[in-house]
Each structure stands twice: as C-alpha cells, then as structure tokens.
Design an enzyme around this catalytic site. Structure first.
Site, PDB file in Angstrom:
ATOM      1  N   ASP A 402      44.271  31.831  47.706  1.00 40.94           N
ATOM      2  CA  ASP A 402      45.653  31.421  47.427  1.00 40.94           C
ATOM      3  C   ASP A 402      46.596  32.479  48.000  1.00 40.94           C
ATOM      4  O   ASP A 402      46.163  33.560  48.403  1.00 40.94           O
ATOM      5  CB  ASP A 402      45.802  31.307  45.898  1.00 40.94           C
ATOM      6  CG  ASP A 402      47.141  30.721  45.504  1.00 40.94           C
ATOM      7  OD1 ASP A 402      47.764  30.027  46.325  1.00 40.94           O
ATOM      8  OD2 ASP A 402      47.571  30.979  44.360  1.00 40.94           O
ATOM      9  N   GLU A 405      49.753  32.753  52.770  1.00 41.07           N
ATOM     10  CA  GLU A 405      50.711  32.403  53.855  1.00 41.07           C
ATOM     11  C   GLU A 405      51.037  33.621  54.715  1.00 41.07           C
ATOM     12  O   GLU A 405      51.290  33.412  55.890  1.00 41.07           O
ATOM     13  CB  GLU A 405      51.987  31.815  53.244  1.00 41.07           C
ATOM     14  CG  GLU A 405      51.769  30.476  52.553  1.00 41.07           C
ATOM     15  CD  GLU A 405      51.003  30.573  51.240  1.00 41.07           C
ATOM     16  OE1 GLU A 405      51.127  31.628  50.583  1.00 41.07           O
ATOM     17  OE2 GLU A 405      50.286  29.637  50.886  1.00 41.07           O
ATOM     18  N   ASP A 479      51.552  23.851  45.159  1.00 37.18           N
ATOM     19  CA  ASP A 479      52.176  23.669  43.837  1.00 37.18           C
ATOM     20  C   ASP A 479      53.027  22.413  43.778  1.00 37.18           C
ATOM     21  O   ASP A 479      54.261  22.463  43.851  1.00 37.18           O
ATOM     22  CB  ASP A 479      53.021  24.906  43.505  1.00 37.18           C
ATOM     23  CG  ASP A 479      52.142  26.135  43.345  1.00 37.18           C
ATOM     24  OD1 ASP A 479      50.906  25.966  43.216  1.00 37.18           O
ATOM     25  OD2 ASP A 479      52.674  27.259  43.352  1.00 37.18           O
TER      26      ASP A 479
END
Ligand code: GLC
Length: 745
Positions: A402, A405, A479
């Site tokens: 997670d 990015e 999300d």
C-alpha cells in the site's frame, strides 16, 4: 479558502489564458534505415521507428534524453529487420509484412496502414522545453477503452484524464483524474477501424480526448515521447499484442481467488482470532485474513507489535493448518529510528532514495519520518525482496503493498520530491520522470522476493502501478466509499483495468470509507462473487462490515454468495490461467466479445466472466428489476436454467438475495461443492453443459494451484448431438472425479 466558492474567483483564472508556446515538427529532412531502426531527421529532433513481428510499431522521439531503452517494466521485444524503406519526393514508406508506415515529409505526419487500410494517424508532434505533444485523429462518436484505473464510465472518449499515481482519499468522482495506477494504454475504435496505443512514459501524462474537436492530444510532462501502435484486427488481438510488450498477467495461487477478509485494522491477535472463529462457526468460507498497519510495532515494516500481536507465529500456523492465510500490509516508508535493523541496514547499504547532492530523502507516512528504498534499482529491489524472510519464516505467502505511489503526507503534492535522483542501474533519473514506476518497482521486488523465499506462487496485492504491474500483483482500486455510485463504478473501473492488461483486480467490497448498509453490502458481495479479486475491506472509524455484522438476513445472503464463489472457483481459476497465457482479462466488457454489435459498445453495467458468464448486477437501492442485454446466441439463467434467445434486452427480477447471471449456450461451467476454503476444495466436479443447438467443444484448466510452472491439464468437453465426451490433455494428473449435467435435460 479553495474549499469555498473562492475557488471560482475570476482573478484566479487570469494567468490561464496564457498560450503555451510549442515548436512543431514541420518537416522531415532526411530518412535512413540502420539495421532495425528507421531514423527521421526533422527540423526539431530525430524520430526513430521500429517494427515488431507482433504487428506493433514503435515511434520514439529524441526530444529530451534520447535512447531506445524502454521502461524496466516492459518485456524486451526484438524489432524485426524485415523492413523496407522506400522514399519518394514527398513521402517515405516503411513496409513490413502487411503493414505500411507512411511518413509525409512536409507537412510532417505519420499514417499507418494495414492491408492498405488506414489504421492510425499521427497528425502532429510538438514540443516545448520539457513537454511533448502528440496529436491524433479522433471523432466524437468513437470509443476509447482502457487507460487503466479511472473514474467514470467505460468509454473514455470525450474525457480528459491524467496519469500520475496519487493517494486519493477524497471520494473518487469524475473530478479525480489521477488515481493510484497509471496505465498509458487504450484501444481506439471508430466505425470502420481500430488500433491500440501505448505510451511508455512514467512521468505525468495527460490524455485529452475532449478539448479539441476531431483531435486527441497526449501530453507528457517530461521524459521522451515513446509510443507503440498495435495493429491487431480485433480488440482481443490488440490486447494480446499489448501484453506481449507489457507482460501477461501473473498466475495467482488458487487461494488468492477465494474470499478475503480485511479491516483497518484487526487491532490484536484476539480480534483476529475472533474474526477467524466467526467464519468457522458460521460456516462462511474464507481463504485469507489481512493484517493492516496496526499489527506493526509503531508502524515499522517487518515487525510485529509485541503486546497486541504476541503469539502471532502460532496463530499464523494454526490458521494455515485450517486453510486460511494471513496477508500483512507492507508500506514503502521505513521508519527513521536508531537501532531499527531494517532502517539501519538500508542506510548502511545505501538503499534509500536521495537528492542529487546525496542527502537522503525523508518524508512523513504512518511511522512518522521515513525513508524509501530506491525501487528503481535492481539490486535494491532484490534487497527489499530478501527482507520478506521476516514474514516467510512464519509461513506467510501473500503481501499487501500500500502507499506505494508513493504517498508522502508532508511531501509536495503528497508524494516524493520530484528532484529525487533515482539510480536506475547506473542511469540517474529524476523522480519526476519515473514517478509512476515507483509502486511497480516495489511490487516487483516483493513478488520476486516471495518467489525466491517460498519457492511457490506468490500473492501480492498493490495499490499503485504502471504498465506491467499485472506480472507481479493483483490490483485493488484503493480507498473507495460505501456508496451506490462507487458500487456502480466498480464495473467500468475494473473492466478498463482488464482492457489495460490488469486481469487480476477488484475493489474494496462493501466500500472502504463511510458506513456501509445492509443492502449495499449484500449487493456488493453479490458482484464480488464474480470479480477476479474478492476482498471485503473497510476503514478504521466506520462500521465493521464482515458478513455477520448486519444481522441474520445479511449474514445468510452474503454467506450463500461467498459459498457460490467456491462453487464456481474452478471456472474462475481456469479463466485466470487462460488470462495468464493470453493477456485477455478474466472480467470483460461485452464489447470485447461482441465488438461488431453496436449495442455492446457502451454497456458499463454488465460484465462477462471469461466468455461464458454474463453478470448484470443490481446497482441501486430498493431496485428489484433491471434491464439486461443478452447479445446474440442462446443464454441460460444461471440459477433457474431458463433459456433465452440473445440479441435482445430483457427485464429481469432480482430480489435482495438474487443477482441476474446468465450462461452462454455452447459452453460449460465446472461446478464444485462449496468448501470452507480452497485448501479444502473437493475433488468432485460436476460439469454443467449448456447446449446451443449446435456441436461445440469447451474446456477448463486445472493444476495444483500453487507451484510455479506447475504442469496443468486441460479438460475438454465435446458436445455433439446429445453425446458428451470428455478428454483430458496435458501432463497434470488431476485425480478429479468428473460428472456431467446437461442443462435443459
Ligand atoms: C490506505 C489504504 C487502506 C488501508 C489504510 C491503512 O488508506 O488504501 O486500504 O486500510 O491505508 O493502512
């Protein structure tokens, strides 16, 4: 202030009227062929053209750093030498098999023909100091599919979107152009024509199929203009060609296709055990339970909290014995803390991202001030992979990546500084140019690490990615919210991911943020049953949403659907296997199978699983009926076996415990009894045969579901007259008991 109407204060818009000054390529001054490369000298820069046997053309401009290296996420394709270059006064032709690339000398332009039919038009190319602009032909009535993980509907024509991996917490709406993944690929379909397009550029890229009438513009913020055109005759051919370049989807272990349960966070071993015991006592199947960030010692990756997660080794073992895997989250940020071995080892070995002057980049994430492995470097990726021994020693086989990015809470634009200078195996490249590759680098490292350590098929789940991520990980769509709009958006978002090579994908079932409702959870679970990745996940601070959290009715219905997942899991696995070989997605829009049927083109609210199952879910509260489009052919209601003629819309009823699903005549579905998880899947398969009125052969694949390069068997079912024959081809001794049920008998 910008959250108020201040945002539309006219003065704020004054500087936007300034025109961007572009230098256009106007003229080709010289054109030569050296081995496999045709080089054009223009009034601005050089352009190289290469051809590949896969009906693929690569066009690279020398603006910015010029070399012919592609991203490390791509598969090395060998350009063909069998190219002829014919030059005339006004134009040149590069000919190769049935393909002709026509270069107009002045004004400069490139058109690509296949069998003399015009397929692709590059109208113009222009540059300014750092950006490149590519202008393509486009009509408002065309269809554009792909572009990875995007909000909105299926067709991306008449939309403008940007590729820049970003941690987007605000509700994902049409306004959010940038999400977690950047997959620069699309298929452009006009009435008579189609081609595929991929831009290999990991900096910020804008795809503008909206601003200019009759024109599409693709703008790169930095790096080179390096694109591929795929000339397959069908969308499927184009996708095969694109995944020859970017790689075929990885083959997940069978357990990765079961039902998964997650929550941010199961805060202690006791809570985790309670979740597991509920599944067990309520006889709800589950293959994996996730550990979100609270399992760690102060959010330090590769650690367990010694108090709340005391005894986790035994729990992992106990659950594994019962067939349930534990999947811990691993984020890229490594806490800066003296004495923390992971941090110190990385520092000693020079593994962290640095600025040009050698200072290590630091940024705040969950653990506070953190540093970040330079995943652009192959040795550093290897070292990160090895760190996972911490988990594999405990029997862990799956990792959840997670924040890759990367998300940096206090970073400019919430990410790593664009000035960080990555060390791409000796080549120094600024983060701005590689940003969209960072998450892929992390998941690649994780996948390779788990593979080496466990010697079997890893499962990696990732939030961020770039083209090629499909080789290493399943993608979940970040999300989302517990809203009907997000339930509906699940479909086009995952369908376009599939059309962008990412076959293994899915959303947070039930929605991540905001309280879900009983009805929404039921409807979402019904859809999840048929998605490639089926995980219920929700956030801290909102209602729990495990299947039993909304009373008996919801528990009963969601249980039935989770069990159904296990009944059809042989089919889903077989589709994952085929996808791994062909690059075609598991979950498909109707347009992929019926591209000559204009009705199929815009349908975003139905999907196919493989070629055979057609799912038309309920997407609004209190709705009990919906319109379903059945394409040409014979279709059967999956639950009642009622037979339908295709080529028509029908209205079907779906009570809260029902989802409309149809099976295509002329195919088979291997059905199992439900089991508590895939470890306990029984060896008995009833093959449901759906006649179409004609003879047919269909097949499914089985293997051991976990070994790397496992031998497999293809079980072929032939239906002729009323006779069914089964033949097994392949080296895997499946030991299954097979039975046949002909539907309609
Ligand atoms: C991010 C992830 C979410 C996770 C949370 C805590 O928001 O997208 O899935 O639960 O971080 O780790």
């Amino acid at each position: 202030m910008n959250n108020s109407s201040y945002a539309v204060k006219p003065e704020l818009f004054n500087d936007q009227k300034e025109q961007i000054k572009l230098t256009f390529i106007e003229e080709v001054k010289d054109i030569t062929k050296e081995d496999t490369v045709v080089r054009l000298k223009t009034n601005v820069d050089d352009i190289c053209i290469m051809c590949f046997e896969q009906e693929t053309i690569r066009i690279t401009s020398s603006h910015q750093a010029f070399d012919l290296d592609g991203s490390f996420s791509l598969e090395p394709l060998q350009p063909t030498e069998h190219v002829t270059l014919v030059s005339e006064q006004d134009y040149s032709e590069i000919r190769f098999n049935a393909i002709t690339v026509k270069v107009n000398h002045k004004p400069f332009g490139i058109s690509i023909y296949k069998q003399e039919k015009l397929r692709f038009v590059q109208k113009a190319v222009a540059f300014n100091d750092t950006q490149s602009y590519l202008f393509l032909d486009r009509d408002r009535d065309d269809f554009i599919y792909g572009l990875g993980e995007k909000t909105g509907f299926l067709n991306k024509n008449n939309e403008k979107t940007t590729m820049w991996n970003r941690d987007v917490f605000e509700p994902h709406t049409r306004t959010n152009k940038e999400l977690y993944q950047s997959i620069n690929v699309f298929t452009h379909m006009t009435k008579e024509n189609k081609y595929g397009f991929f831009l290999d550029n990991a900096s910020k890229v804008t795809f503008d199929f909206d601003s200019n009438v009759n024109e599409g513009v693709i703008i790169t913020d930095s790096g080179k203009l390096d694109y591929y055109v795929f000339l397959g005759d069908t969308q499927k051919d184009i996708l095969r060609q694109y995944t020859d370049l970017s790689g075929k989807p990885y083959l997940p272990p069978l357990w990765a296709l079961g039902y998964h349960q997650s929550r941010h966070s199961y805060e202690s071993v006791d809570v985790l055990l309670d979740v597991f015991n509920n599944f067990k006592s309520k006889k709800i199947p589950v293959d994996a339970i996730y550990l979100d960030i609270l399992y760690m010692e102060r959010y330090k990756v590769f650690s367990f909290n010694k108090e709340t997660y005391k005894g986790i080794e035994n729990v992992i073992k106990k659950l594994k014995d019962e067939g349930v895997k534990i999947v811990p989250i691993v984020d890229p940020g490594v806490k800066i803390e003296e004495g923390y071995d992971v941090y110190e080892e990385g520092l000693r070995n020079n593994r962290y991202c640095k600025y040009k002057d050698g200072t290590v980049f630091t940024g705040e994430v969950w653990p506070g001030d953190s540093v970040f492995y330079d995943f652009m470097n192959s040795d550093i990726r290897k070292a990160w992979g090895k760190n996972h021994k911490f988990y594999t020693d405990l029997g862990i086989e799956g990792i959840w990546n997670d924040m890759n990015e990367p998300s940096v809470f206090n970073g400019e634009g919430n990410t790593m500084s664009l000035d960080v200078l990555h060390d791409m195996d000796g080549k120094k490249i600024v983060h701005q140019e590689l940003h969209n590759l960072y998450g892929l680098g992390m998941s690649m490292a994780t996948y390779e690490g788990l593979k080496d350590l466990n010697g079997n098929r890893p499962f990696v789940l990732t939030r961020a990615g770039y083209s090629g991520i499909q080789k290493y990980a399943t993608v979940w769509t970040g999300d989302n919210r517990s809203s009907w709009e997000h339930l509906e958006m699940t479909l086009p978002m995952c369908l376009n991911l599939g059309l962008s090579g990412i076959s293994n994908c899915g959303p947070d079932i039930g929605g991540f943020m905001d309280d879900t409702t009983e009805e929404l959870l039921i409807r979402w679970t019904q859809i999840g049953t048929f998605l490639p990745f089926f995980r219920n996940h929700s956030s801290i601070g909102i209602k729990r949403q495990e299947p039993w959290m909304f009373g008996e009715r919801a528990e009963y219905i969601t249980k039935e659907y989770i069990r159904l997942r296990y009944k059809i899991i042989r089919y889903i696995y077989s589709e994952a296997f085929k996808s791994h070989k062909t690059g075609l997605p598991i979950m498909r829009p109707l347009v992929l199978e019926y591209e000559n049927d204009p009705i199929a083109h815009g349908i975003h609210d139905q999907f196919l699983v493989g070629e055979t199952l057609l799912v038309a879910p309920i997407l609004r509260p209190d709705e009990k009926y919906r319109k379903v489009y059945l394409p040409e052919g014979i279709w059967y209601d999956f639950f009642t076996n009622k037979r339908y003629e295709g080529g028509q819309f029908i209205i079907v009823k779906a009570e809260l415990d029902e989802i409309p699903v149809f099976v295509k005549g002329g195919s088979i579905i291997p059905m199992s009894e439900w089991s508590m998880n895939t470890d306990q899947l029984q060896d008995f398969i009833k093959i449901h045969v759906y006649p179409s009125g004609a003879s047919f052969t269909d097949s499914f694949i089985v293997d051991d579901g976990i070994s790397l390069d496992a031998p497999h068997a293809e079980i072929k079912v032939q239906f002729e007259g009323d006779e069914v024959t089964i033949k097994t081809v392949g080296t895997y001794d499946h030991g299954l008991t097979l039975d046949i049920k002909v539907i309609g008998d």
